[in-house]
Write a protein that holds these residues in place. Structure first.
Motif, PDB file in Angstrom:
ATOM      1  N   VAL A 158      30.004  55.737  78.869  1.00 55.37           N
ATOM      2  CA  VAL A 158      29.293  54.569  79.026  1.00 55.37           C
ATOM      3  C   VAL A 158      27.303  55.367  78.446  1.00 55.37           C
ATOM      4  O   VAL A 158      27.094  55.894  79.751  1.00 55.37           O
ATOM      5  CB  VAL A 158      29.068  53.539  79.634  1.00 55.37           C
ATOM      6  CG1 VAL A 158      28.176  53.116  79.043  1.00 55.37           C
ATOM      7  CG2 VAL A 158      30.083  53.216  80.125  1.00 55.37           C
ATOM      8  N   SER A 159      27.379  55.573  77.493  1.00 53.60           N
ATOM      9  CA  SER A 159      26.107  56.219  76.580  1.00 53.60           C
ATOM     10  C   SER A 159      24.727  55.123  76.827  1.00 53.60           C
ATOM     11  O   SER A 159      25.274  54.175  75.695  1.00 53.60           O
ATOM     12  CB  SER A 159      26.473  56.802  75.552  1.00 53.60           C
ATOM     13  OG  SER A 159      26.544  58.276  76.657  1.00 53.60           O
ATOM     14  N   LYS A 172      24.437  47.805  82.937  1.00 52.29           N
ATOM     15  CA  LYS A 172      25.872  48.415  83.712  1.00 52.29           C
ATOM     16  C   LYS A 172      26.936  47.637  84.506  1.00 52.29           C
ATOM     17  O   LYS A 172      27.653  48.485  85.417  1.00 52.29           O
ATOM     18  CB  LYS A 172      24.739  49.117  83.734  1.00 52.29           C
ATOM     19  CG  LYS A 172      23.855  50.860  83.773  1.00 52.29           C
ATOM     20  CD  LYS A 172      23.384  51.501  84.409  1.00 52.29           C
ATOM     21  CE  LYS A 172      22.829  52.704  83.689  1.00 52.29           C
ATOM     22  NZ  LYS A 172      21.758  53.457  84.060  1.00 52.29           N
ATOM     23  N   HIS A 230      31.457  56.653  84.086  1.00 49.12           N
ATOM     24  CA  HIS A 230      30.228  57.518  84.282  1.00 49.12           C
ATOM     25  C   HIS A 230      29.335  57.217  82.929  1.00 49.12           C
ATOM     26  O   HIS A 230      29.231  56.304  81.457  1.00 49.12           O
ATOM     27  CB  HIS A 230      30.716  58.906  83.747  1.00 49.12           C
ATOM     28  CG  HIS A 230      29.302  59.492  83.873  1.00 49.12           C
ATOM     29  ND1 HIS A 230      29.043  60.422  85.263  1.00 49.12           N
ATOM     30  CD2 HIS A 230      28.638  59.966  83.016  1.00 49.12           C
ATOM     31  CE1 HIS A 230      27.924  60.775  85.300  1.00 49.12           C
ATOM     32  NE2 HIS A 230      27.931  61.302  83.500  1.00 49.12           N
ATOM     33  N   PHE A 231      27.868  57.100  83.470  1.00 52.33           N
ATOM     34  CA  PHE A 231      27.023  56.540  83.004  1.00 52.33           C
ATOM     35  C   PHE A 231      25.915  57.740  82.078  1.00 52.33           C
ATOM     36  O   PHE A 231      25.689  58.483  83.063  1.00 52.33           O
ATOM     37  CB  PHE A 231      25.609  55.085  83.441  1.00 52.33           C
ATOM     38  CG  PHE A 231      27.038  54.330  83.088  1.00 52.33           C
ATOM     39  CD1 PHE A 231      27.014  52.786  82.253  1.00 52.33           C
ATOM     40  CD2 PHE A 231      26.975  53.834  85.051  1.00 52.33           C
ATOM     41  CE1 PHE A 231      27.123  51.468  82.970  1.00 52.33           C
ATOM     42  CE2 PHE A 231      28.064  52.760  84.942  1.00 52.33           C
ATOM     43  CZ  PHE A 231      28.463  51.588  84.311  1.00 52.33           C
ATOM     44  N   THR A 232      25.672  57.729  81.298  1.00 51.59           N
ATOM     45  CA  THR A 232      24.472  58.984  80.760  1.00 51.59           C
ATOM     46  C   THR A 232      23.201  58.074  79.972  1.00 51.59           C
ATOM     47  O   THR A 232      22.941  56.530  80.094  1.00 51.59           O
ATOM     48  CB  THR A 232      25.231  59.790  79.572  1.00 51.59           C
ATOM     49  OG1 THR A 232      24.992  59.054  78.568  1.00 51.59           O
ATOM     50  CG2 THR A 232      26.884  60.010  80.469  1.00 51.59           C
ATOM     51  N   CYS A 241      23.034  53.078  78.062  1.00 51.09           N
ATOM     52  CA  CYS A 241      22.599  51.471  77.743  1.00 51.09           C
ATOM     53  C   CYS A 241      21.044  50.232  78.537  1.00 51.09           C
ATOM     54  O   CYS A 241      20.575  51.978  79.250  1.00 51.09           O
ATOM     55  CB  CYS A 241      23.543  51.328  79.841  1.00 51.09           C
ATOM     56  SG  CYS A 241      25.043  51.042  79.812  1.00 51.09           S
ATOM     57  N   CYS A 282      26.866  51.022  74.784  1.00 55.67           N
ATOM     58  CA  CYS A 282      27.187  49.793  76.436  1.00 55.67           C
ATOM     59  C   CYS A 282      27.688  48.457  76.103  1.00 55.67           C
ATOM     60  O   CYS A 282      26.556  47.845  76.690  1.00 55.67           O
ATOM     61  CB  CYS A 282      25.817  49.937  76.769  1.00 55.67           C
ATOM     62  SG  CYS A 282      25.619  49.175  78.372  1.00 55.67           S
TER      63      CYS A 282
END
Length: 111
Positions: free
Chosen positions: A52-53, A61, A82-84, A55, A24
């Motif tokens: 994106v891992s 974000k 895509h956020f993880t 944050c 992030c």
């Protein structure tokens, strides 16, 4: 002068989904923007997803979404983010975000 990819590259690239696995940080944000731009300049026409891992908060974000929103609109919906959650191992191996993030994206999207 404009970059012209070899004949056939554009058509063949439509079936290739490029996935950029990042954290992030602002550094990886501009790297992702540059990578996306470079892919399009080289003639890649397939979808591109930034995973994106980790944050730390919603504000970060939102900054990433803001940066990518205009590119995604101009790109006709072939660019995704895509956020993880963060993925760490017992020994705090920070690179676990790479496979963990892609695994999360694959399960969430059915890829």
């Amino acid at each position: 002068p404009p970059v012209r990819p070899p004949a056939g590259v554009r058509e063949e690239s439509r079936g290739v989904h490029v996935v950029l696995s990042t954290d992030c940080s602002p550094y990886q944000n501009w790297q992702s923007i540059a990578s996306f731009y470079g892919l399009r300049r080289a003639g890649h026409e397939g979808p591109v997803t930034r995973v994106v891992s980790g944050c730390p908060n919603q504000d970060r974000k939102d900054e990433i979404v803001y940066d990518f929103r205009y590119m995604a609109e101009a790109d006709g919906g072939r660019l995704g983010v895509h956020f993880t959650p963060p993925f760490t191992m017992k020994n705090k191996y920070k690179y676990a975000n790479k496979p963990g993030g892609v695994y999360h994206w694959m399960n969430a999207t059915g890829q």
